[in-house]
Design a protein around this motif. Structure first.
Motif, mmCIF file in Angstrom:
data_model
loop_
_atom_site.group_PDB
_atom_site.id
_atom_site.type_symbol
_atom_site.label_atom_id
_atom_site.label_comp_id
_atom_site.label_asym_id
_atom_site.label_seq_id
_atom_site.Cartn_x
_atom_site.Cartn_y
_atom_site.Cartn_z
ATOM 1 N N UNK A 177 19.176 -30.493 19.306
ATOM 2 C CA UNK A 177 18.332 -30.332 20.501
ATOM 3 C C UNK A 177 16.847 -30.405 20.113
ATOM 4 N N UNK A 178 16.547 -29.925 18.902
ATOM 5 C CA UNK A 178 15.149 -29.965 18.430
ATOM 6 C C UNK A 178 14.759 -31.333 17.873
ATOM 7 N N UNK A 179 15.724 -32.239 17.816
ATOM 8 C CA UNK A 179 15.446 -33.580 17.286
ATOM 9 C C UNK A 179 15.564 -33.665 15.774
ATOM 10 N N UNK A 180 16.198 -32.663 15.152
ATOM 11 C CA UNK A 180 16.363 -32.691 13.685
ATOM 12 C C UNK A 180 17.630 -33.465 13.334
ATOM 13 N N UNK A 181 17.657 -34.110 12.168
ATOM 14 C CA UNK A 181 18.850 -34.885 11.799
ATOM 15 C C UNK A 181 20.037 -33.995 11.431
ATOM 16 N N UNK A 182 21.225 -34.601 11.407
ATOM 17 C CA UNK A 182 22.459 -33.899 11.048
ATOM 18 C C UNK A 182 22.648 -33.892 9.536
ATOM 19 N N UNK A 183 23.159 -32.846 8.908
ATOM 20 C CA UNK A 183 23.445 -31.545 9.502
ATOM 21 C C UNK A 183 22.185 -30.684 9.541
ATOM 22 N N UNK A 184 21.970 -30.026 10.680
ATOM 23 C CA UNK A 184 20.710 -29.318 10.880
ATOM 24 C C UNK A 184 20.606 -27.990 10.154
ATOM 25 N N UNK A 185 21.765 -27.397 9.773
ATOM 26 C CA UNK A 185 21.744 -26.065 9.153
ATOM 27 C C UNK A 185 20.774 -25.952 7.989
ATOM 28 N N UNK A 186 20.902 -26.818 6.982
ATOM 29 C CA UNK A 186 19.997 -26.695 5.823
ATOM 30 C C UNK A 186 18.524 -26.887 6.193
ATOM 31 N N UNK A 187 18.251 -27.736 7.194
ATOM 32 C CA UNK A 187 16.852 -27.978 7.600
ATOM 33 C C UNK A 187 16.274 -26.765 8.312
ATOM 34 N N UNK A 188 17.094 -26.151 9.167
ATOM 35 C CA UNK A 188 16.627 -24.935 9.856
ATOM 36 C C UNK A 188 16.321 -23.864 8.818
ATOM 37 N N UNK A 189 17.203 -23.751 7.833
ATOM 38 C CA UNK A 189 17.009 -22.784 6.743
ATOM 39 C C UNK A 189 15.642 -23.018 6.073
ATOM 40 N N UNK A 190 15.366 -24.290 5.764
ATOM 41 C CA UNK A 190 14.125 -24.639 5.062
ATOM 42 C C UNK A 190 12.895 -24.330 5.930
ATOM 43 N N UNK A 191 12.944 -24.779 7.192
ATOM 44 C CA UNK A 191 11.795 -24.571 8.081
ATOM 45 C C UNK A 191 11.600 -23.086 8.395
ATOM 46 N N UNK A 192 12.710 -22.343 8.490
ATOM 47 C CA UNK A 192 12.635 -20.919 8.857
ATOM 48 C C UNK A 192 11.829 -20.122 7.835
#
Ligand code: KG4
Length: 339
Positions: A177-192
């Motif tokens: 929904x945020x426009x991040x590529x799959x899989x989003x879990x590791x990216x959310x972790x990094x940005x968080x």
């Protein structure tokens, strides 16, 4: 006498093979499939085709890296399910063919049990940092969110689970929904890591017992972004880290709330994490904090054993080998294999 097991994993989008001598991992090779990134999720037919291309080189490499000869292998363990049927078929067919050609016993492994048993993988024979029975395992992946009561290597029971989406799906779908590529879990972790976890509030479910629900969070996240974007078209870009940190905190709060309850109700303080989402740094930190306040003894697997891998299949196969739990050549994969 030692036992050498070849493990094969192909339940989703990772083709993996691993060789064990007793409980010690000798090799663990994983071929990932980048082809799915363009589609925002795993495309089953593409996964199955990629497994067919990868399986022989991956098994060859695992045997070579382990420095064993094919003749030393005592049994072949493979993931029977749950997973994608086309993917499971490749690993199952290969395992059956390899076992038949080399006159070896076959061992079926439940992918979810294997995630739990990843804690027993030893990197050398003096590694004694394994959980003691009974323990609770929070198994959180792209397809599952469960609290498992583990009584022995081969005796475990789900005491709580998601009634809709898994925690990994919540990460991945919200990332999409945020426009991040799959899989989003590791990216959310990094940005968080750069964001404020208290910047935004999202809804938390009220579900009975030790069960989970993540579909409400996904909807509340979607509506939240839709409303904010009406006011500011750059809202996501300008607040990416805070959104990720707040979302991640909410998912962790939901997961930990039930884990604490389950630990209190069962009086079990040996707590383990397993599955792809257990790679999340926020989740790992929170579990360590809770360990101090709840007198937990916690175990978190190495990153390489949290996502799909054949080492966890081989260790499960080893315990089944000791009990002579073999299956016949007419075995078929089962996409919805029960826990
Ligand atoms: O166990 P797994 O590799 O595959 C199965 O679902 O079987 O788990 C994949 C899931 C994906 O949803 C992915 O986004 C999530 O694990 N994941 C993470 C992290 N690394 C992987 N989620 C949050 N933070 C991470 N660091």
């Amino acid at each position: 006498m030692s036992v050498v097991i070849l493990g094969i994993e192909s339940s989703c989008d990772d083709t993996s093979a691993s060789v064990f001598r007793d409980e010690v991992v000798l090799s663990n090779c994983v071929a990932n499939q980048d082809v799915h990134q363009a589609y925002g999720g795993v495309v089953p037919e593409l996964a199955s085709r990629a497994h067919q291309q990868n399986i022989i080189p991956v098994v060859e490499k695992a045997i070579r890296d382990a420095k064993v000869s094919k003749d030393e292998i005592d049994a072949v363990a493979f993931t029977r399910g749950p997973g994608l049927m086309g993917s499971l078929l490749v690993g199952t067919s290969f395992a059956k063919g390899f076992a038949l050609a080399n006159n070896l016993p076959l061992i079926e492994v439940n992918h979810l049990h294997a995630h739990v048993l990843a804690h027993f993988i030893k990197e050398d024979k003096d590694d004694n940092n394994q959980p003691k029975f009974p323990f609770l395992c929070l198994l959180v992946s792209g397809g599952n969110s469960q609290i498992v009561h583990v009584k022995s290597h081969l005796d475990m029971e789900i005491i709580g689970q998601t009634i809709d989406d898994a925690a990994g799906e919540a990460f991945d779908k919200c990332a999409k929904v945020m426009g991040l590529p799959y899989p989003g879990g590791p990216l959310i972790d990094k940005l968080a890591k750069e964001g404020n976890p208290d910047a935004f509030q999202f809804s938390k479910p009220r579900i009975a017992d030790f069960n989970y629900s993540f579909s409400g969070l996904k909807t509340s996240f979607l509506y939240f972004l839709r409303d904010q974007l009406k006011v500011n078209a750059n809202f996501i870009e300008e607040n990416k880290a805070d959104i990720c940190a707040s979302l991640q905190k909410t998912i962790i709060d939901i997961l930990m709330d039930k884990l604490i309850k389950a630990s209190k109700a069962t009086n079990i303080k040996q707590i383990t994490l397993a599955g792809g989402v257990s790679a999340n740094s926020g989740l790992r930190n929170r579990v360590e904090e809770l360990a101090k306040s709840n007198n937990w003894v916690t175990y978190v697997p190495k990153f390489s054993y949290t996502t799909d891998n054949a080492a966890m299949i081989a260790i499960n196969g080893y315990y089944k080998y000791l009990k002579k739990e073999f299956v016949k050549q007419d075995i078929a994969p089962f996409a919805r294999l029960e826990f």
